[in-house]
Design a protein around this motif. Sequence first.
Motif, PDB file in Angstrom:
ATOM      1  N   GLU A  50     -11.989  -2.789   5.280  1.00  0.00           N
ATOM      2  CA  GLU A  50     -11.753  -1.610   4.446  1.00  0.00           C
ATOM      3  C   GLU A  50     -12.930  -1.461   3.500  1.00  0.00           C
ATOM      4  OE1 GLU A  50      -7.536  -1.632   2.710  1.00  0.00           O
ATOM      5  OE2 GLU A  50      -7.615  -3.481   3.863  1.00  0.00           O
ATOM      6  N   GLU A  52     -14.617   1.188   0.485  1.00  0.00           N
ATOM      7  CA  GLU A  52     -14.363   2.334  -0.389  1.00  0.00           C
ATOM      8  C   GLU A  52     -15.687   3.003  -0.756  1.00  0.00           C
ATOM      9  OE1 GLU A  52     -10.216   0.449  -2.072  1.00  0.00           O
ATOM     10  OE2 GLU A  52     -12.041   0.108  -3.199  1.00  0.00           O
ATOM     11  N   GLU A  99      -7.811   7.145  -2.609  1.00  0.00           N
ATOM     12  CA  GLU A  99      -7.960   5.948  -3.438  1.00  0.00           C
ATOM     13  C   GLU A  99      -7.697   6.284  -4.903  1.00  0.00           C
ATOM     14  OE1 GLU A  99      -8.278   2.850  -3.922  1.00  0.00           O
ATOM     15  OE2 GLU A  99      -8.011   2.327  -1.815  1.00  0.00           O
ATOM     16  N   GLU A 106     -11.321   5.780   0.920  1.00  0.00           N
ATOM     17  CA  GLU A 106     -11.401   4.528   1.678  1.00  0.00           C
ATOM     18  C   GLU A 106     -11.487   4.816   3.168  1.00  0.00           C
ATOM     19  OE1 GLU A 106      -8.742   1.045   0.811  1.00  0.00           O
ATOM     20  OE2 GLU A 106      -8.104   1.441   2.869  1.00  0.00           O
TER      21      GLU A 106
HETATM   22 MG    MG Z   1      -8.568   0.462  -1.037  1.00  0.00          MG
END
Ligand code: MG
Length: 622
Positions: A50, A52, A99, A106
């Motif tokens: 993940e 961002e 987010e 993200e």
């Molecule tokens: Mg996140």
Amino acid sequence: QLPVEPDTRVSYEDCLPYQPVLQRAGLLQYLALWRDGRTRADDPLLWGDEVEYTLLHVDKDTGMTRLNCRLRTLVAELNEAAAADHPQGDSPRSIWHYEGGRYMVEGTPGSPYGDTFTDLLAVEGNLRCRRRLLESLCHSDEACVTLTTFPRLGASDFMIPSGVLPSQLTGSHTIPDLAITDHLRYHQITENAAKRCGTTCILWAPIYRDLRTPINFIDPLPATITPENLRRLYHIHPPGPRDCVYLDSLYYGFGSCSLQATVQMPNLARARYLYDQLSVLAPVLLSLTAAAPATKGYLLETDTRWHFLRSAGDDRRLDEMIGTASRDSPTTAPFRPRYDSITNYLGTDNDDAADSVAPYNDVPVRYDPDHYATCRQAGLDHWYSVHLASIFTRDLMSGRREFFHGQDAPGATGLSDTFTASVWPTTKLKPPCPRTGAGWRVECRPMELQYTDSQNAALAVFVVLLARAILHDEPNFYVPISHLDDNMVRAARRAAVRQETFSFRTGQDHEGAPVYERLSVNEIINGQSGGFTGLLPLIHTYLDGQNLEAVTRTKINRHLALVGDRASGKLPTCAEWMRSFIQHHPQYHQDSIVSAPINHDLMMAILQDNGDSATTAFETAE
Ligand code: MG
Ligand code: ADP
Ligand code: MG
Ligand code: MG
Ligand code: MG
Ligand code: MG
């Protein structure tokens, strides 16, 4: 402004009398997931990252770079563009989520990566692809960066549009509501955290003392904030206000970005083991990836976002922060902040007296004994029950009307998901998900986000290989939770990667008792001569036994070399590089202030580095 989802929120006050009922209903949902998932075996080692992204507004004429608060509307566009652009026709290459910040989004891979070593190498291409997709939707005066904390977050004129102060949601005098996502869950958690603990959240972040930083530097608090409102930044010295910058919003934490990796385990036992080992390594991963040396326009004495988050998500009342005299009792022990290291190791499910992790779980955990009893009655062992009971003893901070109906229907997971999504430990054990078919997963969460795709890819590959090597070799990294807590504090400090040492298990004495020594990040990652093997050598030995094609191994080695060089100090961390850029900027006055022009040039340097150039900022910095 219209809500973007149906508003079924139930207020904090209206939920209050039902908290024990909601907690129990959530716990029962989790226990159903456990019951169905406990016999899962041989699930493949799927994994995913993940990342961002931060959207910037770049005004070339005035030399101003600000946070651009329009990303929320881009999430749908991004998902559509990703769906339209996938050659294989199976699943899109990326998935996008809202987010905490309205300038943040993200991105994850469209579906998890597979368990082969060649699949491991897909991450860098996928990251590039994600960045390009986001860039393709940027206007000409916009840019996207992968940045842990925007150095001028909360400083004057840091965002566009400018927003109104003070914030209604947080009471902040520095971060307006317009910087916060319009997703209602965040608003609700933010509001309720303030209601619950009864104060404005203020943290004192120690300023970096440079040559011309004023002696007894003071960052004057707005007159409306009284000493009773203050919540001090834990453990990091000095305690403020002297020589500290005040941070008065949850969004110094939730407005920061991170790099996470989730790895699926073949079964629950392996997941518990990996959870424990990765938790011990969290402080090492944090200092290795440090990337947040400045916020609110000031250079800080710390290098990471972690303590912003730890304080940001903290909704404890005073009695819950300190506990009472009988701290060993689960009902009167202190709570941890929701964003923190883990409460306890899980060990194996062998719950007899010879329990292997009991000696390491040396910090009392707060939980409701009724929830614990519910877990035990369901058949869970002691430490898993402690872990779960502590999660479900937290108040539900995002009550929705739907949580009051049908939560006992077979297969319902809404409440359980909400409780588990409202604690943010360094490592998460994720239960199987009936909706996606995913099995037991472990999420590694401490890492800070790097500027470049190649660095984020290297760290993701490192973590996944570390997981594989740990599962293969079964090393024992356990240190007492009290040591781990101390390691987390040290990991946040400036240049911790080179200057700090961490309590680390190096073996046992002749009576079989564990031996803990103080090791540097370099010794932990690259190994000690005649001492601890090192995590990278552990991985290389594991890879040697895997019959990899030479070309695959070479590519993997390139990723791993970056991690090794970081640990040895051959390459600086993002925090060190950024700090050095700021300190060598011609307009820097050695007064710890990151002015708008300095910040603009820093962002331009970071953007340049994510062009196709083969040299990274790190190579050119030295
Ligand atoms: Mg996140
Ligand atoms: P959260 O924000 O709750 O951590 P996300 O959906 O944002 O969850 O991210 C989950 C990550 O886990 C993604 O990188 C995704 O690709 C990955 N993932 C999804 N399914 C699996 C699976 N079965 N095994 C391992 N990883 C998975
Ligand atoms: Mg996510
Ligand atoms: Mg998220
Ligand atoms: Mg995550
Ligand atoms: Mg690059």
